[in-house]
Write an enzyme that holds these catalytic residues in place. Structure first.
Site, short mmCIF file in Angstrom:
data_model
loop_
_atom_site.label_atom_id
_atom_site.label_comp_id
_atom_site.label_asym_id
_atom_site.label_seq_id
_atom_site.Cartn_x
_atom_site.Cartn_y
_atom_site.Cartn_z
N ALA A 57 0.82 -1.21 0.00
CA ALA A 57 0.00 0.00 0.00
C ALA A 57 0.86 1.26 0.00
CB ALA A 57 -0.94 0.00 1.20
N HIS A 71 -5.30 -17.89 11.34
CA HIS A 71 -5.10 -18.80 10.23
C HIS A 71 -4.89 -20.22 10.76
CE1 HIS A 71 -3.55 -20.38 6.50
NE2 HIS A 71 -3.84 -19.24 5.90
N SER A 86 0.74 -22.70 3.42
CA SER A 86 -0.40 -22.39 2.56
C SER A 86 -1.60 -23.24 2.91
CB SER A 86 -0.03 -22.60 1.11
OG SER A 86 -1.20 -22.52 0.34
N ARG A 96 -11.50 -20.46 7.28
CA ARG A 96 -10.39 -20.35 8.22
C ARG A 96 -10.81 -20.29 9.69
NH1 ARG A 96 -6.53 -15.85 5.15
NH2 ARG A 96 -5.93 -17.24 3.47
N HIS A 155 -2.88 -13.85 12.02
CA HIS A 155 -2.35 -13.72 10.68
C HIS A 155 -2.61 -12.34 10.10
CE1 HIS A 155 -1.34 -14.78 6.68
NE2 HIS A 155 -2.56 -14.68 6.22
N GLU A 173 -3.55 -2.60 5.09
CA GLU A 173 -4.02 -3.27 6.30
C GLU A 173 -4.19 -2.29 7.45
OE1 GLU A 173 -1.59 -6.64 7.47
OE2 GLU A 173 -2.83 -7.11 9.19
N ARG A 215 -11.44 -11.52 6.34
CA ARG A 215 -10.90 -11.28 5.01
C ARG A 215 -10.81 -12.58 4.22
NH1 ARG A 215 -6.14 -11.95 2.87
NH2 ARG A 215 -5.04 -12.37 4.81
N LEU A 263 -3.52 -8.59 -0.62
CA LEU A 263 -2.63 -8.00 -1.62
C LEU A 263 -3.44 -7.10 -2.54
CD1 LEU A 263 -0.48 -11.13 -2.53
CD2 LEU A 263 -0.09 -9.40 -0.79
#
Lengths: 233, 646, 249
Positions: free
Chosen positions: B53, B275, B293, B339, B410, B434, B444, B450
């Site tokens: 950002a 997460h 991941s 999540r 996270h 963020e 989210r 991103l």
């Protein structure tokens, strides 16, 4: 990107480390080609004195009548001398740069993958330079003549490598080994500097460098050792 | 509860235009005042932070002709923590012809945010997403491609369309490097002045406008005053309040917290994303958690022993003594539940004493079946790099022994309150990425962080900040301006105080203890009793911190303990506000789960009648309760529904 | 495990610096190397000695902030970043020597922290594609052959940690520079500035007082991201091409 300054940037880049090592690579390649021809000449020793002396004699007649007697040889000498000077100059500049680039040394250093050959490039190069001077004075200009002066290159050589001049042979052998080590890294480095390296070719380039370096080392050692061991008289 | 906060007036976002949602962004860009290119040179902007950002905003505003001053605490702008994002970036390109559209991305995001975000903002985010990919490709971001040379896409985070663009497992790195290169290009061009190893420690507000910052040069310790016509904070999230998180060690709340203390509202601080697939803690010395991941859940099966305290080698536990609890409780989604559900379920089984590994804080993620079904080479091709990472960190071979995973903090959805223009409640202070609260609601979606960072920096802020800057340049200020002097003095006094305590506990020991409090009481599951206890304990600990912390060295040098101490001091204050926010929101939504508000099946239960608002907190003064301002949320396009993953 | 550490301590840029020996007890093999330094620092703080300064941030091997030379190897005995090196790579009773990156272009700021701003300046000199925001054509306007995209990616994974410089006997920054030249040079978007880029970046590299590359290969051997050595060959090719190019300026 400010293209208006590119001309200036380009001329600056002509003196860059990359340009310097490219100069080393090109001159190095010339010297390797010379060494291959030189080794071929040396091996004539096994065909006897006549063949060997004829070979050196013919070198002087090469290019006649377009060139005067010895003309080709002189052109070659100029090219070789220029190559050596450029090679040595670029090496000296890069060496100094490298020294400046790490003013404080590590307390502990470790070689991760580098070869002994790359490790000895610089000091090896100095040894080789000294050897070349001796070698020229001995076998080209006939200034130094262990075992006695002679007009026959063959005789000079045979005389110089007799067992009683073991130290001449030893110096010669050590220098040839140094040349071999120098070439092992040098050929690989020249090829990669000139842009030949690809990941898929990395192994091949290294093999090529090893094979040429080994062949030249063996080729150059055969002659003096054969004399010393009495195989050639 | 009213002992903990007071309530102020309702607030509204005055900047978002009304009318059809698809036209609002066009309308706003048209109504925003423009700045003549010749005048831009006279206007200056401070941008703090160089993540996606911040770097994208600095590059874009620099290119546009403003004088930009950029700041980061790292030694290079390229190291901002955006770099660690793995998965990908969403964009409504519909390159797959699978029914995706701007509207669908908008719909998924609002729904994913559990109806706690603004429709206008989210719609704009979806619109802009398309341009981000174009921009990044033009900059040379090496996205994954197919053999035809076109971009590859994958489906991510349980959505049914393939809209995620990725660059192996390093999408964040590649996008950040793209923005960083654009930024460095402007540095070379002289439009951006880069200040690395600088930490913003105070905001300067003059006549009600944000006019500059106080920053500490982290190498020399010099306290510097910087002025500008506007200030942009792009300083990331505050997940490190939990001590252990997937954030970088240096991530902190100081910039936004200092702005909050100067009048910027802090919105929804309790919304944190946890997460589910992180590598568990291995011991007390643990300094950070590493994410793996989420894609691992596509083929791995999650289980714990059926019996509490079963400490056998997992391979020796027979099938009928294993509890594949996600598959059992959520038969239709199984291991692929969202999540927060996966995280909470893991916590529950561990609370029952069935957790595995050190401290019983872990569950198995087992690939034995996948290896049997697909063969080891196929598993290796798909997950090899993740397995290697796991093995490097834990020393265990996941092809042989099931992996252990545990949830970790996270991402933080909360942040400084901003309007549609990304302007905070302090005129001239803008917040992007963020660090603001705007687009993700209470939760989210994967691959959206991103997207938001770059949307804000490349496309939104550069089209809204002009509306404010058109009123400038503002009055010239110097270091003798009373507000600037006062801010610098406050910073010096705080540093002196931290250095003078010389107690007998280290900064890290306080931070760890604070993290434990937050994890236990303001983590995956919260309740009134726990949160009240947390507030009390945070206050005690903060008190002790200021009496007993030990920070060695001086200000006039690189002093990492001093840096940490300042950050932890601000975390204490934020932590309390997070608990108060969590306490006041007596509903469960998205990443915020109140055990008092759940369905019979133990699912999150929202109370839209009472809580369909943004909680924007105003700083009430040191030692005074914060003031709550509600911004009501209205849904014109997406119907509010309770979600169900049964 | 019990470990003896020999650590480089240097108060500031102008201090001479020296090695100091510390003992760290009860080290768990599951600790990362940096967590072991954390333990040391906690101990030092409680004993009243200033903790050892070292750069680090993400601690997951991607930001490139960390990096020290451990027993003569950049990032230590495993091919990874220092933060991803674990103590199980060492044995009980080991003596470990820890030094900062050593290069003129990376001056020491304090203890193990160095200034790598020279890398940023190399990028400023040309390590980018000029694509002002908003000017981009559709992402699919220009397909990129997968092999080129993959090679660009391999080079683009560089994290700018500086291990290549630290390990190079010449303290050369050529692998870093070459990685960027290769990344952007493999993509169609990078072509218009390709010649200017390599010329300007190489010049900046030299101006920063990095040494020259002599193709020894230690850089690629310690690179935590496996940047291939042949990128340097590609840079050389590009530079020689740019120097002999007849393109109008």
């Amino acid at each position: 990107m400010a293209n208006s300054t590119l001309t200036k940037q380009r001329s600056e880049a002509l003196g860059s480390t990359v340009a310097l090592k490219s100069a080393m690579a090109v001159t190095g390649v010339i010297l390797v080609l010379f060494l291959i021809a030189h080794m071929y000449g040396n091996l004539n020793v096994f065909a006897g004195q006549q063949a060997f002396d004829d070979y050196s004699h013919h070198l002087r007649e090469l290019g006649e009548p377009m060139l005067p007697h010895g003309g080709f040889l002189w052109i070659m000498r100029v090219v070789l001398l220029a190559s050596v000077l450029v090679h040595a100059y670029a090496a000296a500049v890069l060496w100094r740069r490298a020294g400046r680039a790490r003013p404080v040394r590590y307390q502990v250093t470790k070689r991760v993958q580098r070869s002994y050959s790359s490790y000895t490039m610089r000091y090896g190069g100095i040894l080789i330079a000294l050897f070349v001077v001796f070698h020229v004075l001995h076998l080209t200009t006939n200034t130094i003549h262990p075992g006695g002066a002679s007009d026959s290159p063959y005789e000079r050589m045979v005389a110089g490598f007799q067992p009683e001049f073991w130290y001449v042979t030893l110096f010669y052998v050590a220098s040839v080994v140094a040349v071999g080590l120098h070439l092992r890294h040098g050929i690989w480095s020249a090829l990669t500097t000139l842009g030949a390296n690809r990941q898929s070719r990395q192994r091949s380039l290294n093999i090529i460098a090893t094979v040429i370096a080994a062949a030249l080392t063996v080729g150059f050692l055969l002659t003096p050792l054969s004399v010393t061991l009495g195989l050639v008289e | 509860m009213r002992d903990l906060y007071t309530e102020g007036d309702e607030i509204r976002d005055e900047k978002a235009p009304a009318g059809p949602i698809a036209e609002r962004w066009d309308k706003r860009r048209f109504s925003a005042k423009l700045v003549n290119p010749a005048n831009r040179r006279k206007l200056s902007v401070i941008i703090v932070g160089t993540g996606l950002a911040g770097a994208s905003a600095a590059a874009t505003l620099g290119e546009a002709g403003y004088q930009v001053k950029s700041f980061c605490y790292q030694d290079s702008p390229r190291r901002a923590h955006s770099i660690a994002a793995q998965g990908g970036i969403n964009a409504a390109k519909n390159y797959r012809n699978d029914g995706d559209s701007i509207y669908r991305l908008f719909y998924d995001t609002v729904k994913g945010g559990d109806f706690r975000s603004r429709e206008s903002n989210v719609y704009r985010l979806s619109q802009v997403s398309v341009e981000i990919i174009d921009q990044c490709v033009a900059q040379g971001v090496p996205f994954a491609r197919e053999y035809g040379g076109l971009l590859d896409n994958r489906s991510f985070g349980g959505v049914q369309v393939s809209r995620t663009f990725y660059a192996r497992g390093q999408t964040g790195q590649q996008l950040l490097i793209g923005a960083y290169q654009a930024l460095e290009r402007q540095v070379q061009a002289g439009t951006v002045e880069m200040n690395t190893r600088h930490e913003m420690l105070e905001l300067i507000v003059v006549d009600g406008r944000a006019r500059g910052i106080i920053a500490r040069d982290m190498v020399t310790g010099e306290i510097e005053t910087h002025f500008a016509d506007a200030v942009v904070l792009s300083t990331g999230g505050y997940g490190n309040v939990f001590y252990l998180s997937t954030n970088a060690m240096g991530c902190n709340v100081t910039a936004t917290w200092r702005a909050h203390r100067k009048g910027a509202y802090f919105a929804n601080p309790c919304y944190t994303q946890i997460h589910p697939t992180c590598i568990p803690v291995s011991g007390d010395y643990q300094s950070k958690l590493t994410l793996m991941s989420e894609s691992l859940r596509n083929d791995g099966r999650i289980w714990v022993p059926s019996r509490a305290g079963d400490s056998r080698d997992p391979r020796e536990i027979p099938e009928d003594e294993r509890d594949y609890y996600l598959e059992r409780i959520y038969p239709s989604f199984g291991n692929l539940v969202p999540r927060d559900i996966a995280s909470r379920a893991a916590k529950n089984v561990c609370d029952e004493g069935r957790g595995v590994g050190p401290g019983g804080l872990g569950v198995y993620l087992d690939f034995a079946d996948a290896i049997k079904r697909m063969g080891r080479p196929a598993v290796e091709a798909k997950y090899g790099n993740l397995f290697d990472m796991y093995q490097r960190i834990t020393g265990e071979n996941p092809y042989e022994v099931p992996m252990r995973i545990y949830p970790a903090v996270h991402y933080t959805m909360g942040g400084l309150w901003v309007d549609y223009d990304l302007q905070s409640s302090i005129p001239g202070l803008f917040v992007t990425g963020e660090a603001n609260f705007s687009d993700h609601g209470a939760n989210r979606l994967g691959a959206s962080a991103l997207m938001q960072g770059l949307a804000d920096g490349y496309f939104v802020l550069p089209n809204t900040i002009n509306d404010y800057l058109a009123g400038g340049p503002f009055e010239k200020l110097d270091e003798n301006t009373p507000e600037a002097k006062e801010a610098a003095e406050a910073v010096r006094a705080r540093i002196d105080r931290l250095l003078s305590v010389n107690g007998d506990r280290t900064v890290d020991s306080f931070h760890k203890e604070l993290g434990h409090i937050m994890w236990d009481y303001c983590g995956m599951e919260r309740n009134e009793e726990g949160l009240r206890k947390a507030v009390e304990r945070i206050r005690e600990l903060r008190e002790e911190f200021w009496q007993n912390v030990r920070v060695l060295g001086t200000n006039e040098e690189l002093n990492q303990s001093l840096e940490k101490a300042g950050r932890v001091a601000d975390f204490f204050e934020l932590a309390e506000l997070m608990c108060v926010d969590a306490l006041h929101r007596r509903e469960s939504c998205g990443g915020h789960f109140r055990s008092e508000s759940q369905t019979e099946d133990g699912e999150a239960l929202r109370h839209d009648d009472e809580f369909a608002y943004v909680a924007a907190w105003e700083f009430g003064g040191t030692g005074e309760p914060p003031v709550l301002h509600k911004e009501p949320l209205e849904y014109e396009y997406v119907e509010m529904k309770q979600r169900s993953y049964k | 495990m019990n470990i003896t550490l020999r650590v480089w301590r240097q108060k500031g840029p102008d201090d001479k610096g020296r090695m100091v020996t510390y003992k760290v007890e009860d080290v768990s093999p599951d600790m990362s190397f940096l967590e072991m330094l954390d333990v040391l620092n906690e101990k030092l703080t409680l004993e009243g000695e200033e903790p050892v300064a070292f750069d680090h941030d993400c601690r997951e091997g991607i930001c490139g902030a960390c990096g020290v030379v451990i027993d003569g190897e950049a990032h230590g005995p495993e091919t990874t970043t220092t933060c991803q090196l674990h103590m199980r790579s060492f044995s009980d009773g080991d003596t470990i020597t820890v030094e900062p990156w050593r290069a003129k272009a990376f001056p020491v700021i304090k203890d193990l922290v160095v200034d790598r701003g020279s890398f940023d300046r190399i990028v400023q000199a040309g390590g980018y594609i000029s694509a002002p925001t908003g000017t981009a054509p559709d992402a699919h306007a220009m397909p990129v052959p997968k092999a080129d995209a993959d090679r660009a990616f391999d080079a683009a994974t560089c994290i700018g940690c500086g291990a290549c410089v630290a390990a190079c006997p010449n303290a050369s920054g050529m692998l870093f520079t070459a990685a960027k030249v290769t990344h952007l040079g493999m993509l169609p978007q990078g072509q218009p500035e390709r010649e200017a880029r390599v010329v300007q970046m190489v010049n900046q590299h030299d101006e920063e007082d990095f040494g020259g590359c002599t193709n020894i290969g230690e850089c690629a051997a310690v690179c935590p991201k496996g940047i291939p050595l042949d990128t340097i060959s590609q840079l050389n090719r590009d530079l020689l091409g740019a120097l002999t190019s007849s393109r109008a300026e």
